[in-house]
Design an enzyme around this catalytic site. Structure first.
Site, PDB file in Angstrom:
ATOM      1  N   LYS A  64       0.927  -1.221  -0.102  1.00  0.00           N
ATOM      2  CA  LYS A  64       0.026   0.050   0.025  1.00  0.00           C
ATOM      3  C   LYS A  64       0.874   1.188   0.042  1.00  0.00           C
ATOM      4  O   LYS A  64       1.824   1.357   0.740  1.00  0.00           O
ATOM      5  CB  LYS A  64      -0.940  -0.005   1.175  1.00  0.00           C
ATOM      6  CG  LYS A  64      -1.743   1.053   1.496  1.00  0.00           C
ATOM      7  CD  LYS A  64      -3.013   0.916   0.840  1.00  0.00           C
ATOM      8  CE  LYS A  64      -3.957   2.147   0.407  1.00  0.00           C
ATOM      9  NZ  LYS A  64      -3.406   2.912  -0.840  1.00  0.00           N
ATOM     10  N   LYS A  88       4.563   2.193   8.786  1.00  0.00           N
ATOM     11  CA  LYS A  88       3.523   2.854   9.311  1.00  0.00           C
ATOM     12  C   LYS A  88       2.301   2.009   9.527  1.00  0.00           C
ATOM     13  O   LYS A  88       1.627   2.047  10.549  1.00  0.00           O
ATOM     14  CB  LYS A  88       3.173   3.995   8.338  1.00  0.00           C
ATOM     15  CG  LYS A  88       2.477   5.019   8.670  1.00  0.00           C
ATOM     16  CD  LYS A  88       2.213   6.143   7.535  1.00  0.00           C
ATOM     17  CE  LYS A  88       3.841   6.591   7.099  1.00  0.00           C
ATOM     18  NZ  LYS A  88       3.409   7.855   6.226  1.00  0.00           N
ATOM     19  N   LYS A 100       5.277   2.122  -2.824  1.00  0.00           N
ATOM     20  CA  LYS A 100       5.422   3.448  -3.106  1.00  0.00           C
ATOM     21  C   LYS A 100       5.555   3.426  -4.676  1.00  0.00           C
ATOM     22  O   LYS A 100       6.343   2.649  -5.082  1.00  0.00           O
ATOM     23  CB  LYS A 100       6.391   4.346  -2.437  1.00  0.00           C
ATOM     24  CG  LYS A 100       6.307   5.497  -2.256  1.00  0.00           C
ATOM     25  CD  LYS A 100       5.013   5.782  -0.992  1.00  0.00           C
ATOM     26  CE  LYS A 100       4.577   7.361  -0.937  1.00  0.00           C
ATOM     27  NZ  LYS A 100       3.719   7.603   0.445  1.00  0.00           N
ATOM     28  N   THR A 184      -4.775  12.964   6.652  1.00  0.00           N
ATOM     29  CA  THR A 184      -3.665  13.133   7.003  1.00  0.00           C
ATOM     30  C   THR A 184      -3.347  14.411   7.894  1.00  0.00           C
ATOM     31  O   THR A 184      -2.713  14.012   8.984  1.00  0.00           O
ATOM     32  CB  THR A 184      -2.826  13.205   5.764  1.00  0.00           C
ATOM     33  OG1 THR A 184      -3.167  12.015   5.025  1.00  0.00           O
ATOM     34  CG2 THR A 184      -1.274  12.833   6.308  1.00  0.00           C
ATOM     35  N   ASN A 213      -2.009  19.432   0.007  1.00  0.00           N
ATOM     36  CA  ASN A 213      -3.039  18.600   0.787  1.00  0.00           C
ATOM     37  C   ASN A 213      -2.768  18.745   2.611  1.00  0.00           C
ATOM     38  O   ASN A 213      -3.774  19.088   3.218  1.00  0.00           O
ATOM     39  CB  ASN A 213      -3.272  17.219   0.366  1.00  0.00           C
ATOM     40  CG  ASN A 213      -4.182  16.600   1.138  1.00  0.00           C
ATOM     41  OD1 ASN A 213      -4.030  15.937   2.065  1.00  0.00           O
ATOM     42  ND2 ASN A 213      -5.445  16.583   0.754  1.00  0.00           N
ATOM     43  N   SER A 343      -7.357   5.684   4.199  1.00  0.00           N
ATOM     44  CA  SER A 343      -7.215   4.652   2.952  1.00  0.00           C
ATOM     45  C   SER A 343      -7.651   3.358   3.127  1.00  0.00           C
ATOM     46  O   SER A 343      -8.362   2.617   2.400  1.00  0.00           O
ATOM     47  CB  SER A 343      -5.581   4.736   2.439  1.00  0.00           C
ATOM     48  OG  SER A 343      -5.478   5.888   1.714  1.00  0.00           O
TER      49      SER A 343
HETATM   50  P1  NAD Z   1       1.139  18.238  -2.053  1.00  0.00           P
HETATM   51  O1  NAD Z   1       1.841  17.893  -3.433  1.00  0.00           O
HETATM   52  O2  NAD Z   1      -0.180  18.319  -1.999  1.00  0.00           O
HETATM   53  O3  NAD Z   1       1.935  19.657  -1.355  1.00  0.00           O
HETATM   54  C1  NAD Z   1       3.186  19.395  -1.156  1.00  0.00           C
HETATM   55  C2  NAD Z   1       3.487  20.964  -0.622  1.00  0.00           C
HETATM   56  O4  NAD Z   1       5.098  20.902  -0.775  1.00  0.00           O
HETATM   57  C3  NAD Z   1       2.956  22.132  -1.581  1.00  0.00           C
HETATM   58  O5  NAD Z   1       2.349  23.109  -0.420  1.00  0.00           O
HETATM   59  C4  NAD Z   1       4.428  22.379  -2.233  1.00  0.00           C
HETATM   60  O6  NAD Z   1       4.356  23.849  -2.610  1.00  0.00           O
HETATM   61  C5  NAD Z   1       5.424  22.047  -1.158  1.00  0.00           C
HETATM   62  N1  NAD Z   1       6.712  21.939  -1.728  1.00  0.00           N
HETATM   63  C6  NAD Z   1       7.066  21.346  -2.727  1.00  0.00           C
HETATM   64  N2  NAD Z   1       8.489  21.486  -2.945  1.00  0.00           N
HETATM   65  C7  NAD Z   1       8.900  22.254  -2.255  1.00  0.00           C
HETATM   66  C8  NAD Z   1      10.200  22.981  -1.902  1.00  0.00           C
HETATM   67  N3  NAD Z   1      11.324  22.660  -2.570  1.00  0.00           N
HETATM   68  N4  NAD Z   1      10.254  23.602  -0.602  1.00  0.00           N
HETATM   69  C9  NAD Z   1       9.143  24.004   0.269  1.00  0.00           C
HETATM   70  N5  NAD Z   1       8.162  23.283  -0.119  1.00  0.00           N
HETATM   71  C10 NAD Z   1       7.761  22.632  -1.074  1.00  0.00           C
HETATM   72  O7  NAD Z   1       1.561  17.108  -1.249  1.00  0.00           O
HETATM   73  P2  NAD Z   1       1.138  16.544   0.210  1.00  0.00           P
HETATM   74  O8  NAD Z   1      -0.017  15.275  -0.186  1.00  0.00           O
HETATM   75  O9  NAD Z   1       0.480  17.706   0.973  1.00  0.00           O
HETATM   76  O10 NAD Z   1       2.293  15.601   0.879  1.00  0.00           O
HETATM   77  C11 NAD Z   1       3.012  16.392   1.566  1.00  0.00           C
HETATM   78  C12 NAD Z   1       4.164  15.429   2.519  1.00  0.00           C
HETATM   79  O11 NAD Z   1       3.326  14.588   3.117  1.00  0.00           O
HETATM   80  C13 NAD Z   1       4.753  14.529   1.511  1.00  0.00           C
HETATM   81  O12 NAD Z   1       6.046  14.260   2.412  1.00  0.00           O
HETATM   82  C14 NAD Z   1       4.009  13.195   1.512  1.00  0.00           C
HETATM   83  O13 NAD Z   1       4.681  12.031   1.342  1.00  0.00           O
HETATM   84  C15 NAD Z   1       3.479  13.133   3.041  1.00  0.00           C
HETATM   85  N6  NAD Z   1       2.155  12.451   3.101  1.00  0.00           N
HETATM   86  C16 NAD Z   1       1.223  12.642   2.385  1.00  0.00           C
HETATM   87  C17 NAD Z   1       0.068  12.001   2.564  1.00  0.00           C
HETATM   88  C18 NAD Z   1      -1.297  12.400   1.954  1.00  0.00           C
HETATM   89  O14 NAD Z   1      -2.445  11.755   2.345  1.00  0.00           O
HETATM   90  N7  NAD Z   1      -1.339  13.217   0.960  1.00  0.00           N
HETATM   91  C19 NAD Z   1      -0.012  10.955   3.603  1.00  0.00           C
HETATM   92  C20 NAD Z   1       1.133  10.803   4.334  1.00  0.00           C
HETATM   93  C21 NAD Z   1       2.253  11.545   4.097  1.00  0.00           C
END
Ligand code: NAD
Length: 415
Positions: A64, A88, A100, A184, A213, A343
């Site tokens: 997953k 996790k 992944k 999340t 997100n 999820s």
């Molecule tokens: P997203 O694409 O919705 O948002 C990513 C954010 O990071 C944006 O605001 C973007 O501008 C910022 N960003 C990208 N590059 C950057 C940089 N160089 N410097 C500063 N900011 C930067 O992604 P997300 O889903 O919010 O995921 C964010 C993190 O959370 C990731 O590490 C992801 O693996 C982790 N995560 C996400 C989920 C989920 O449900 N979406 C679950 C667990 C963990």
């Protein structure tokens, strides 16, 4: 010994927790690594892309994990992310393993239609390796429910089926789940509040890197549930903004919904990334990328606690510096586990063809996260010589060890 940081971490907790060496060795390497190269015709020109899917471990259940679209995606990053997913899921004791995927490209160079085309071709290149009982992808950095819908459609078309459970994080019209979008970020907020309660600390301010997100849902949660906690600064790929009296989250959300860049938000000062990380605040929340807090900036940190909303934002060396500075780091495998929890609920609903109301989802979600986070924080307060990260890893790996040993090692199906 020359090991990558994650292998080193597993080796270390294996020793501290006296864990079966065979289990540690199994977890140090992924079961299967898939790398694809696929062409996509965009405006009559052929563009070539590199795609990845790593299936880390399935002792607990089907692989997953999310799909990441980013210019820096590479095999090491995807492998680490897949391993964290195994840990996790095990920490929460949900019957999933870790996987992944990702495609390496710069999102800023492609429009929505191009990105959808890239998503379709990526799925074409891996569709035989995924499935609702085998490997279940979801959104991650750079992907969202709209792109997951596109991938689901392509998967079902290629496999001539209607299996909605193959992906999670879908839109509601495609049998996605209520509360997935919030899960999340809200989970990070809940874990932080449990940490505050258990440690009897009261936090008045935070700074946040990442307003996608996760970052945005988390800021929204804190705005609702911790109205006294000021958000002093936020950063994303466009830059970093600061207001010593607090950034108005409601207004910022409206501003972002109108399509504006975070850095243009009024009544804030632009600051550098270095200054952002050196701000005096109670809580630092990285919610963007890996390796953001490193040996370079960790010595300058002025926060009391870091909660890893992103995956792997604090490097191993920075972790040691934080420990020396008495900064607790609440690790990703606990902090952001709310996403995979919902999820799992989405997958369950698809499998039994039901749709659960938000209230039912919220109560299952809060119950599970409250139990595990309170147990971890309680145990931590009674064992101050062990870090929160090590403790979470030990809980998680011990659960895998138990299943592995109980089943006489028969559940290890590497395919
Ligand atoms: P997203 O694409 O919705 O948002 C990513 C954010 O990071 C944006 O605001 C973007 O501008 C910022 N960003 C990208 N590059 C950057 C940089 N160089 N410097 C500063 N900011 C930067 O992604 P997300 O889903 O919010 O995921 C964010 C993190 O959370 C990731 O590490 C992801 O693996 C982790 N995560 C996400 C989920 C989920 O449900 N979406 C679950 C667990 C963990």
């Amino acid at each position: 010994m020359n090991m990558n940081p994650l292998c080193h971490q597993l080796y270390k907790v294996g020793k501290i927790g006296n864990i079966n060496k065979e289990v540690i060795t199994l977890l140090q390497k992924p079961n299967k690594v898939i790398q694809t190269n696929f062409p996509v015709k965009i405006n009559n020109k052929t563009h070539h892309f590199k795609g990845f899917r790593v299936q880390h471990n399935n002792i607990l259940g089907p692989y997953k994990g999310g799909i990441r679209f980013d210019k820096n995606v590479n095999i090491n990053e995807v492998t680490n992310l897949a391993s964290w997913m195994t840990l996790k899921c095990s920490l929460l004791d949900i019957p999933f393993g870790g996987g992944k995927g990702g495609v390496q490209f710069d999102l800023q160079s492609y429009n929505k239609e191009d990105t959808e085309l890239i998503a379709k071709h990526y799925i074409k290149s891996i569709h035989k390796d995924i499935g609702s009982n085998h490997d279940i992808p979801a959104p991650d950095l750079g992907t969202n429910s709209m792109l997951i819908d596109v991938m689901l459609y392509e998967y079902n078309k290629l496999n001539k089926k209607q299996d909605y459970a193959t992906f999670t994080g879908k839109s509601l019209t495609n049998y996605g789940s209520y509360f997935r979008k919030q899960s999340t970020g809200y989970g990070v907020g809940l874990v932080l509040n449990n940490y505050m309660k258990q440690t009897n600390m009261k936090f008045n301010s935070y700074i946040l890197q990442g307003y996608g997100n996760v970052g945005r849902q988390l800021a929204t949660y804190l705005h609702k549930n911790n109205p006294d906690m000021l958000c002093l600064a936020i950063g994303d790929h466009t830059g970093y903004i600061f207001n010593k009296n607090g950034i108005n989250i409601d207004e910022l959300n409206v501003f972002c919904d109108e399509g504006n860049d975070l850095v243009d938000f009024p009544n804030t000062d632009l600051i550098s990334k270095d200054l952002f990380f050196a701000l005096k605040t109670d809580v630092l929340i990285p919610a963007a990328l890996e390796d953001q807090i490193t040996v370079e900036n960790a010595p300058n940190l002025k926060c009391k606690v870091i909660i890893e909303a992103a995956n792997g934002p604090v490097s191993l060396e920075a972790d040691t510096i934080c420990k020396a500075k008495n900064i607790d780091v609440i690790p990703d495998i606990l902090a952001n586990s709310g996403g995979v929890l919902v999820s799992y609920f989405e997958w369950e609903q698809n499998k039994i063809k039901e749709t659960w109301e938000t209230s039912k989802l919220e109560s299952k979600f809060y119950d599970k996260l409250n139990v595990i986070s309170n147990e971890i924080f309680n145990n931590y307060l009674n064992n101050t010589n062990i870090s929160l990260r090590d403790l979470c890893y030990i809980y998680s790996v011990k659960n895998i060890e138990q299943k592995y040993v109980n089943n006489n090692n028969n559940t290890v199906i590497i395919n």
